[in-house]
Every structure is written in C-alpha cells, then in structure tokens.
Design a protein around this motif. Structure first.
Motif, mmCIF file in Angstrom:
data_model
loop_
_atom_site.group_PDB
_atom_site.id
_atom_site.type_symbol
_atom_site.label_atom_id
_atom_site.label_comp_id
_atom_site.label_asym_id
_atom_site.label_seq_id
_atom_site.Cartn_x
_atom_site.Cartn_y
_atom_site.Cartn_z
ATOM 1 N N THR A 7 0.841 -1.204 0.000
ATOM 2 C CA THR A 7 0.000 0.000 0.000
ATOM 3 C C THR A 7 0.877 1.256 0.000
ATOM 4 N N LEU B 131 -3.602 1.955 -9.768
ATOM 5 C CA LEU B 131 -3.184 0.552 -9.596
ATOM 6 C C LEU B 131 -2.737 -0.052 -10.927
ATOM 7 N N LEU C 181 2.193 -8.921 -14.204
ATOM 8 C CA LEU C 181 0.963 -8.132 -14.052
ATOM 9 C C LEU C 181 1.151 -6.708 -14.568
ATOM 10 N N GLY D 175 -4.015 -9.548 -8.399
ATOM 11 C CA GLY D 175 -3.997 -10.951 -8.791
ATOM 12 C C GLY D 175 -5.390 -11.422 -9.161
ATOM 13 N N ILE E 98 -8.030 -18.015 -6.726
ATOM 14 C CA ILE E 98 -8.154 -18.309 -5.291
ATOM 15 C C ILE E 98 -7.221 -17.473 -4.421
ATOM 16 N N CYS F 49 -6.022 -10.976 -3.798
ATOM 17 C CA CYS F 49 -5.552 -10.270 -2.598
ATOM 18 C C CYS F 49 -6.649 -10.116 -1.533
ATOM 19 N N GLY G 23 -6.359 -8.269 1.050
ATOM 20 C CA GLY G 23 -6.366 -6.908 1.590
ATOM 21 C C GLY G 23 -6.823 -5.866 0.591
ATOM 22 N N ALA H 187 -6.637 -1.749 1.033
ATOM 23 C CA ALA H 187 -5.696 -0.929 0.259
ATOM 24 C C ALA H 187 -6.464 0.135 -0.532
HETATM 25 C C1 HEM Z 1 -1.962 -1.880 -3.167
HETATM 26 C C2 HEM Z 1 -1.838 -2.788 -2.261
HETATM 27 C C3 HEM Z 1 -1.757 -4.269 -2.547
HETATM 28 C C4 HEM Z 1 -1.415 -4.939 -3.692
HETATM 29 C C5 HEM Z 1 -1.001 -4.340 -5.033
HETATM 30 C C6 HEM Z 1 -1.505 -6.349 -3.396
HETATM 31 C C7 HEM Z 1 -1.276 -7.353 -4.324
HETATM 32 C C8 HEM Z 1 -1.503 -8.696 -4.098
HETATM 33 C C9 HEM Z 1 -1.402 -9.733 -5.101
HETATM 34 C C10 HEM Z 1 -0.996 -9.501 -6.570
HETATM 35 C C11 HEM Z 1 -1.710 -10.910 -4.519
HETATM 36 C C12 HEM Z 1 -1.773 -12.280 -5.197
HETATM 37 C C13 HEM Z 1 -0.432 -12.965 -5.230
HETATM 38 C C14 HEM Z 1 -0.476 -14.286 -5.950
HETATM 39 O O1 HEM Z 1 -1.527 -14.707 -6.452
HETATM 40 O O2 HEM Z 1 0.584 -14.940 -6.044
HETATM 41 C C15 HEM Z 1 -1.987 -10.630 -3.126
HETATM 42 C C16 HEM Z 1 -2.315 -11.584 -2.188
HETATM 43 C C17 HEM Z 1 -2.474 -11.297 -0.847
HETATM 44 N N1 HEM Z 1 -2.515 -10.044 -0.264
HETATM 45 FE FE1 HEM Z 1 -2.317 -8.286 -1.183
HETATM 46 N N2 HEM Z 1 -1.882 -6.504 -2.094
HETATM 47 C C18 HEM Z 1 -2.062 -5.260 -1.531
HETATM 48 C C19 HEM Z 1 -2.465 -4.977 -0.252
HETATM 49 C C20 HEM Z 1 -2.694 -5.909 0.722
HETATM 50 C C21 HEM Z 1 -3.101 -5.624 2.075
HETATM 51 C C22 HEM Z 1 -3.424 -4.234 2.604
HETATM 52 C C23 HEM Z 1 -3.170 -6.826 2.726
HETATM 53 C C24 HEM Z 1 -3.523 -7.146 4.151
HETATM 54 C C25 HEM Z 1 -3.990 -6.356 5.016
HETATM 55 C C26 HEM Z 1 -2.843 -7.870 1.764
HETATM 56 C C27 HEM Z 1 -2.818 -9.222 2.035
HETATM 57 C C28 HEM Z 1 -2.702 -10.211 1.088
HETATM 58 C C29 HEM Z 1 -2.787 -11.636 1.404
HETATM 59 C C30 HEM Z 1 -2.983 -12.251 2.777
HETATM 60 C C31 HEM Z 1 -2.641 -12.316 0.184
HETATM 61 C C32 HEM Z 1 -2.643 -13.830 -0.028
HETATM 62 C C33 HEM Z 1 -4.014 -14.315 -0.404
HETATM 63 C C34 HEM Z 1 -4.040 -15.787 -0.749
HETATM 64 O O3 HEM Z 1 -3.008 -16.380 -1.059
HETATM 65 O O4 HEM Z 1 -5.132 -16.354 -0.712
HETATM 66 N N3 HEM Z 1 -2.552 -7.271 0.564
HETATM 67 N N4 HEM Z 1 -1.875 -9.264 -2.903
#
Ligand code: HEM
Length: 403
Positions: free
Chosen positions: A249, A285, A319, A348, A351, A354, A356, A360
């Motif tokens: 973020t 984004l 991406l 993404g 399953i 993201c 969060g 974000a």
């Molecule tokens: C602009 C901010 C954000 C971006 C660009 C982002 C991007 C991503 C992406 C691309 C993935 C997928 C990764 C994959 O499939 O290999 C992901 C998964 C995840 N993100 Fe974010 N994220 C952001 C903010 C956040 C925030 C604020 C949190 C938590 C408070 C978070 C928690 C997670 C978690 C826990 C996963 C794993 C989900 C899973 O595997 O089921 N992210 N994020």
C-alpha cells in the motif's frame, strides 16, 4: 499450437529487468516482450507471459499452483532452514487447496469487509493528522506513504504504535526474497524474518492471556467447524498480513502520487472532482502497479496462449505488463483517471486474489484526494529514489513540496 519462443532479445530484456537501470521504467521492455511473443522463456527456464488475458489465465488455471512443501525439498533442500523462505513458503500465499482453502477461510472469518469498513473514519482521521504535520519540503514516503498503511494495519492487528516504525526496514529486508534469491539476499532477509516472527510470537502470547478487539486476538479465537489455526499458522498469517498490509500500500500511494504529479491534467481533474477517487485508484493501480509479477508451477501439461507448457514448468505472469496491454486497454501508456471498464490485474486473481484489496483501496481513496485538497501547490521537489526491486515496485523516497 505455437512453440515457445527462444529469443536472444527477449532473454536480454528479461535480464535487464533484474536490475537498475533496466527496471527503472520496465514498461517499454514489457511492450517489446509482448511483441516478440505472448510467452517467452527466461534464462532460468521460467516461462513469462505479458498479455492481460494470459495473466488472468495464469491466476485461474486449475493446472497451475504452488510447489507443495514436500516437493520444495527437490528444488531447494535447505528452504526450511531459512526463516525468510520458511515464513513465505508456508503462508497462505504459497499454499494449494485444500490447505489454502482452510487457511483462507479461517482468516476471512476474522478479516471481514465489515471490519475494514468500520475503519473508514479512523483512516480519514489518520490522514488528516499526517497532513497536519506536513509543511515546506518533505519526503512523501516518510510523511504519508509509509506511516498511513503501517499505522492502519498496525492498529488493526493490535501492534503498539511505538513498535511499528522498525518494521519498514525489517519488512523491506524480508521481502527481498521475492526477487532473485542469492546468498547475500538471504543474509539480510533471514534475520529480518526471524525478528518479525519473534516479535509477533511475544505479542500473540500476550493476546492469548489478555485478548483485545484486534485482529490477532480474533485470529487466536478464529474457529470454523471446530478447526483452529495452529500457533505456527497464526504467526505466519500475522507476519504476512502485517507485511502485505503496508509494504504494497505504501507503494500504491507513492507510485500513485508520482504518476499524478507527472500528469498534472489528471491531478487537476481529481482535485476538481474528488468523487472520481474510486476510479482514479483503479487507474493508479493499473498504471504503475506495486506488485509487478506472480509465479506458479504447472501440475500437468497445459496450454496458455496456444503455447504448450509441461508439468513442472514455472510460469511467471507479469501483471505490470498485462496492465499495459493495448489489446485490453486503449492507449495503455496514458494515465486516464476516467478510464471506463478498467480491470487492473494488480491484486492478482483466482483463489489467491488479494485478501487486503478492500483495505488498500480504502486507504488510497481517502488519502489521495485529501492530500490534493489540502495542498493546492503540491509539486515534486526532486527526483524520486527508485527502490531496487521489480516484484515489489516502488520508491525509497519522493521529495515533494507542499507550498
Ligand atoms: C496496493 C496494495 C496491494 C497490492 C497491489 C496487493 C497485491 C496482491 C497480489 C498480486 C496478490 C496475489 C499474489 C499471488 O496470487 O501470487 C496478493 C495476495 C495477498 N494479499 Fe495483497 N496486495 C495489496 C495490499 C494488501 C493488504 C493491505 C493486505 C492485508 C492487510 C494484503 C494481504 C494479502 C494476502 C494475505 C494475500 C494472499 C491471499 C491468498 O493467497 O489467498 N494485501 N496481494
């Protein structure tokens, strides 16, 4: 069917993206890669896709997933001895169903949309407090880009305020393993990951004794059909939520503000119409996404973009490249906050979409218009410092003057 293109030019372009200055502006290289072929082979054997439709296919394909931990032994026998790798590869991010389904369900029951929406007034207040402290020339990253997300996720998880600042460096060091993993990277990343874990273990122990209304206490109590997170799973989840909660973020805010300052007409349109904020954040984004790539392993033979791939192949979806695909986005290199039918790949898909994303989005939708409204003479006051990484794209510093 098409064969995988083995192109010297593509290999060179991909190699240039592994370091500065090649990764300073990766977009012209992505464009050229897409022109060479939808699928190119990198020097390490990985298959790289750069088109929007193919990135979507990678996130959703039933034959693509992550290497199960028992197979990790073959690829990297020492992975479990490295805290930085262990903490990443045992997290929900790297799990397959049914383990992924179970972990995701347990965390989703605590990290709900209601919990995020309830934060709205608190986030708005935090933004105002941070803006109050800005005057003259400041570094946007230190003044807002980092403190806002770290305090939001810190407060959500129940991490005491004075403890939060140290995690900027710790998380940056740990997440270096998302880039090319070298012995030098592990030398820095391992102690950082271990420190984060020790800290969260002590905090979790306190919350077990004395629960609060924070997310760590909720994760301690989380239960679905008699199933609970183990201590190990809880710590890994907390570390991922905390790190992912601010690192990405911070970069959405930083990349977004630089993009706006370099496109003054767009900045002015948002300043005049703050109601554009939701669409504007989607475009920010898309335009310069904080997470530029994700990777998967093929379980079995499959085809993407008509190109055959074999079981065991590693597939990397760029991406950041898919977000600039002219087949999906008209005039893709133009920042257009009013872009219709926007569908950035930045969180993404499938399953692992993201967890969060709503948080974000909310932070950026509140922070960016508030910053523009408060400082009518906002301007860049120097060249932003590029963070030397590609998977996570952002700036180490962004000098701005707020007038
Ligand atoms: C602009 C901010 C954000 C971006 C660009 C982002 C991007 C991503 C992406 C691309 C993935 C997928 C990764 C994959 O499939 O290999 C992901 C998964 C995840 N993100 Fe974010 N994220 C952001 C903010 C956040 C925030 C604020 C949190 C938590 C408070 C978070 C928690 C997670 C978690 C826990 C996963 C794993 C989900 C899973 O595997 O089921 N992210 N994020």
């Amino acid at each position: 069917m098409t064969d995988i293109v083995e192109s010297v030019e593509a290999t060179t372009l991909l190699d240039e993206l592994t370091r500065l200055p090649g990764r300073e502006d990766p977009y012209p290289r992505y464009r050229r890669l897409r022109e060479i072929s939808p699928v190119v082979r990198a020097e390490d054997g990985a298959l790289v896709v750069t088109r929007h439709a193919d990135c979507v296919a990678v996130t959703r394909h039933p034959k693509l997933g992550h290497l199960p931990s028992h197979m990790m032994e073959f690829v990297r026998p020492d992975w479990a001895d490295h805290p930085a790798l262990h903490q990443l590869f045992t997290s929900v991010l790297a799990k397959n169903p049914p383990d992924h389904t179970r972990l995701r369900r347990l965390v989703s029951s605590s990290f709900t949309a209601r919990r995020v929406q309830a934060l709205r007034p608190r986030i708005a207040q935090m933004v105002e407090d941070l803006l109050d402290r800005m005057s003259g020339e400041v570094d946007f990253v230190q003044a807002l880009g980092f403190p806002l997300p770290v305090n939001v996720i810190g407060e959500l998880l129940g991490i005491p305020e004075p403890d939060r600042a140290q995690f900027q460096t710790l998380v940056r060091d740990w997440t270096q393993v998302l880039e090319v993993i070298t012995p030098e990277v592990l030398e820095t990343a391992d102690p950082a990951a271990a420190t984060i874990r020790e800290y969260l273990a002590a905090l979790t122990a306190e919350r077990r004794k004395d629960p609060g209304d924070d997310l760590i206490s909720a994760l301690v109590a989380a239960e679905e059909d008699g199933d609970k997170l183990t201590e190990e799973e809880l710590l890994t989840m907390a570390a991922l939520l905390f790190a992912a909660g601010f690192e990405t973020t911070t970069n959405l805010l930083g990349n977004g503000i630089v993009a706006l300052l370099r496109n003054p007409d767009q900045l002015e349109s948002l300043r005049r119409q703050p109601g554009l904020a939701a669409g504007a954040v989607e475009e920010l984004l898309r335009f310069d996404t904080p997470v530029q790539l994700l990777s998967r392993v093929a379980w079995d033979d499959l085809e993407i973009a008509g190109v055959p791939m074999s079981g065991g192949d590693r597939i990397v979806a760029y991406l950041g490249a898919g977000n600039r695909d002219p087949e999906r986005f008209a005039d893709p290199d133009r920042l257009d906050l009013a872009r219709a039918d926007n569908a950035p790949l930045s969180f993404g898909g499938g399953i692992h979409y993201c967890l969060g994303a709503p948080l974000a989005r909310l932070e950026a939708q509140l922070a960016v218009p508030a910053l523009l409204a408060r400082f009518p003479r906002l301007a860049l006051a120097g060249e932003p410092g590029r963070r030397d990484s590609l998977a996570i794209r952002g700036y180490t510093s962004i000098p701005i003057s707020v007038g």
